[in-house]
Design a protein around this motif. Sequence first.
Motif, PDB file in Angstrom:
ATOM      1  N   ALA A   1      -6.978  -9.789  -2.671  1.00  0.00           N
ATOM      2  CA  ALA A   1      -5.785  -9.053  -2.236  1.00  0.00           C
ATOM      3  C   ALA A   1      -5.751  -7.672  -2.861  1.00  0.00           C
ATOM      4  O   ALA A   1      -5.433  -6.672  -2.192  1.00  0.00           O
TER       5      ALA A   1
ATOM      6  N   MET B   1      -8.251  -5.468  -1.089  1.00  0.00           N
ATOM      7  CA  MET B   1      -7.764  -4.977   0.201  1.00  0.00           C
ATOM      8  C   MET B   1      -6.768  -3.838   0.008  1.00  0.00           C
ATOM      9  O   MET B   1      -6.835  -2.808   0.696  1.00  0.00           O
TER      10      MET B   1
ATOM     11  N   ILE C   1      -0.090 -11.730   2.559  1.00  0.00           N
ATOM     12  CA  ILE C   1      -1.360 -11.277   3.126  1.00  0.00           C
ATOM     13  C   ILE C   1      -1.249 -11.117   4.643  1.00  0.00           C
ATOM     14  O   ILE C   1      -1.735 -10.136   5.229  1.00  0.00           O
TER      15      ILE C   1
ATOM     16  N   VAL D   1      -1.793  -7.587   6.749  1.00  0.00           N
ATOM     17  CA  VAL D   1      -2.801  -7.440   7.808  1.00  0.00           C
ATOM     18  C   VAL D   1      -2.149  -7.012   9.123  1.00  0.00           C
ATOM     19  O   VAL D   1      -2.644  -6.101   9.808  1.00  0.00           O
TER      20      VAL D   1
ATOM     21  N   ASN E   1      -8.849  -3.694   7.234  1.00  0.00           N
ATOM     22  CA  ASN E   1      -8.111  -4.694   6.456  1.00  0.00           C
ATOM     23  C   ASN E   1      -8.072  -6.062   7.131  1.00  0.00           C
ATOM     24  O   ASN E   1      -7.850  -7.076   6.452  1.00  0.00           O
TER      25      ASN E   1
ATOM     26  N   GLY F   1      -8.535  -9.403   4.969  1.00  0.00           N
ATOM     27  CA  GLY F   1      -7.336 -10.199   4.763  1.00  0.00           C
ATOM     28  C   GLY F   1      -7.499 -11.634   5.234  1.00  0.00           C
ATOM     29  O   GLY F   1      -7.047 -12.576   4.574  1.00  0.00           O
TER      30      GLY F   1
END
Length: 461
Positions: free
Chosen positions: A14, A17, A78, A82, A166, A170
């Motif tokens: 995480a 990202m 998450i 995304v 992403n 993700g």
Amino acid sequence: MKDHRGVALIVASALFMQNLDSAVLATALPAMARDLNEDPARLGAAITSYLVALTVFIPFSAWIADRFGAKRVFMLAILVFVASSILCGRAQGLGELVAFRVLQGVGGAMMVPVGRLLLLREVPKKDMLSAMAWLTMPALLGPVTGPPLGGVLTDLFSWRAVFWINVPIGLVGLVLVAWRIPHVPPARPGPPDVVGLALTGGALALLMFGLETVGRHVVPGWMSWSGLVCGGAMGWLAIRHCRRAPSPAVDLGLFRIATFRDPAVAGSLFRTGAGAVPFLIPLMLQIGFGMSATQSGFVSFATALGAFAMKPLVRPLLRRTGFRTALMANGVLAAAGVAALALVTPAWPAAAIFLLLAAGGLARSLQFTALNTLAFADVPPERMSRATALYGTLQQLSPALGVVLATATLEVSQALAGRDALLPVDFSLGFVVAALVVVLAVPLHARLPADAGAEVSGHRG
């Protein structure tokens, strides 16, 4: 926690990202400005809007994680991050982009502090430095790969592609969290401090709105100053309320812990000055020096490469010097590294700029890791969720202030010279101002006890 390394690496997906997102966006800003027909300095709002949303919503993360379970909240965060990344890639104007970045910030506000909480709640103090190193090393791959990846994606496709990257990251992270991280049952935290959360979030939002817009002719001047005044008043009310509330939204009592107070206060100064650097470097290389996005990206990533190289050295250095000595001595080196960027001119070879950026990344990486570890060294387990929320708020607010500081310096320098375009001298002034803010944190570290965080660092004098 027997497998703190495995959990740290999964949580770090995480962080990877989020850090990748910030790094690629900074490289793509000039292209975004051209495509959206906006001034490059105004595109700083695409960064600060995300950071402000993080800052405003992170205080909610502690109560939400306790109430619904940290793992469940982490996975939902998450998904939100995304989905909002996809929307950012479809934005047709600055207004839409800022709105979707705010939504992305809501996801990030729950994702990063709750992920850190999953790790820190169970790891023993003797393993904390190791756990934080494992947590941050993969996350540093984001800044390492971000600038060149952002440049290549922007030049080959468009700036919109920097958001779509992403999606696969993700989804992989989501699968790993569901598979490997154990379930954390919900607790009974009691009702949330709605008044405290509203006052805190409102104060931060109004203050950042005022700082971001004052003197920049984005909105009428009275709106900017009203935001600053009202934000300051709400901030005072929030502090007053949180001091009296039995279960406050912001646990101000944490500032009585010296090893939390120093990273929170002095660390915020450091992060503000250092936060201006990733914003200034791509703009200087592309607008000031005429590099392409790809060229800028491959030069810029030297900063994160230096930061990544420092990670294996952090533990032996802190064991030898202790936190107080390391933070003071390295703080001076970090400030010097930022100030040295003011000397860079278009005549410098790319290799020399690369080496200077890498050296600066080494110093800033040591400072970040030391601050982030020391902050939780003496926090009791029952207050860890509130500590991660409060520290996370300060941790995200500081880079937002750094971007505001950088954009304000560029615009003031340009206005005083009576020019319509940015020149290398404007960026040089930006680095000098950032270095001054970084060095202001050094004297504050002297208030730390000599044995601060000794149980974590292993330093015994």
